[in-house]
Design a protein around this motif. Sequence first.
Motif, PDB file in Angstrom:
ATOM      1  N   VAL A  80       0.905  -1.196  -0.343  1.00 16.21           N
ATOM      2  CA  VAL A  80       0.078  -0.151  -0.013  1.00 16.21           C
ATOM      3  C   VAL A  80       0.800   1.257   0.056  1.00 16.21           C
ATOM      4  CG1 VAL A  80      -1.783   1.893   1.379  1.00 16.21           C
ATOM      5  CG2 VAL A  80      -1.711  -1.118   0.869  1.00 16.21           C
ATOM      6  N   THR A  81       0.875   2.005  -1.458  1.00 10.82           N
ATOM      7  CA  THR A  81       1.379   3.166  -1.008  1.00 10.82           C
ATOM      8  C   THR A  81       0.861   4.780  -0.663  1.00 10.82           C
ATOM      9  OG1 THR A  81       0.636   3.350  -3.249  1.00 10.82           O
ATOM     10  CG2 THR A  81       2.779   2.699  -3.055  1.00 10.82           C
ATOM     11  N   GLU A  82      -0.621   4.446  -0.402  1.00 16.24           N
ATOM     12  CA  GLU A  82      -1.424   5.389   0.209  1.00 16.24           C
ATOM     13  C   GLU A  82      -2.131   5.131   0.481  1.00 16.24           C
ATOM     14  OE1 GLU A  82      -3.309   9.857  -1.624  1.00 16.24           O
ATOM     15  OE2 GLU A  82      -2.061   8.148  -2.897  1.00 16.24           O
ATOM     16  N   PHE A  91       0.471   1.094  -5.478  1.00 15.67           N
ATOM     17  CA  PHE A  91       0.744   1.828  -7.463  1.00 15.67           C
ATOM     18  C   PHE A  91       1.787   1.258  -7.551  1.00 15.67           C
ATOM     19  CE2 PHE A  91       3.029   5.297 -10.110  1.00 15.67           C
ATOM     20  CZ  PHE A  91       1.736   5.264 -11.280  1.00 15.67           C
ATOM     21  N   ILE A  92       2.038   0.610  -8.649  1.00 10.82           N
ATOM     22  CA  ILE A  92       3.064   0.288  -9.498  1.00 10.82           C
ATOM     23  C   ILE A  92       3.335   1.158 -11.149  1.00 10.82           C
ATOM     24  CG2 ILE A  92       4.091  -2.564 -10.453  1.00 10.82           C
ATOM     25  CD1 ILE A  92       1.642  -3.480  -8.927  1.00 10.82           C
ATOM     26  N   ARG A  93       4.965   1.297 -10.671  1.00 11.21           N
ATOM     27  CA  ARG A  93       5.431   2.065 -11.666  1.00 11.21           C
ATOM     28  C   ARG A  93       6.651   1.215 -12.620  1.00 11.21           C
ATOM     29  NH1 ARG A  93       5.132   7.125 -13.325  1.00 11.21           N
ATOM     30  NH2 ARG A  93       4.069   7.594 -11.141  1.00 11.21           N
ATOM     31  N   ASP A  94       6.242   0.658 -14.097  1.00 11.91           N
ATOM     32  CA  ASP A  94       7.155  -0.329 -13.889  1.00 11.91           C
ATOM     33  C   ASP A  94       7.826   0.598 -15.753  1.00 11.91           C
ATOM     34  OD1 ASP A  94       9.008  -2.309 -14.372  1.00 11.91           O
ATOM     35  OD2 ASP A  94       8.065  -3.539 -13.440  1.00 11.91           O
ATOM     36  N   ARG A  95       9.142  -0.131 -16.796  1.00 13.00           N
ATOM     37  CA  ARG A  95       8.944   0.717 -17.750  1.00 13.00           C
ATOM     38  C   ARG A  95       8.276   0.008 -18.222  1.00 13.00           C
ATOM     39  NH1 ARG A  95      14.984  -2.448 -17.872  1.00 13.00           N
ATOM     40  NH2 ARG A  95      13.652  -3.607 -18.915  1.00 13.00           N
TER      41      ARG A  95
END
Length: 157
Positions: A80-82, A91-95
């Motif tokens: 959990v990011t928020e 929230f998952i940020r990837d290439r």
Amino acid sequence: MTEQTPCFRSLALREIAEPDYADVCLATLPAGASTDPAEWAQRLFSMESMPRWISGAMRLRQALVPLIGIPRAPRDVFTVTEQSGEEALIFIRDRHLDCAIAVGVDPVNRILRVTTAVELKGWRGRLYFSVVRPLHPIVVDSMLKRHTHPKARRNGR
């Protein structure tokens, strides 16, 4: 012309306002269950509590994605990011893609909601998600049922 205010809001759609893919999966909140969205997010997305077929698919994913140049996901990918109001955000940020998953709890109507928004990046994201897309709502519904239906938990579904 007046600007309309959206009637459905979600942290997932705040993060990815124009998704390439989005869905919402719902379940009835069990009687006496927690109404803390972060607790539900952790419960639903814990590798240890996922149905066996989903954790197996996740292990298969980890083995195959390097073949198309996508890095393996870290163990804490579903952290959990928020948390804001009735929702907790992963929230998952990837290439190859960005993915926003908001787990919401409506304590009045006893609804548990998982909203997913995905933004694809390049051919790797499109290729990867072409496999994931048809399975995504089935996976999320299975995870919800496992934690909201007592028989599903007993039978290991």
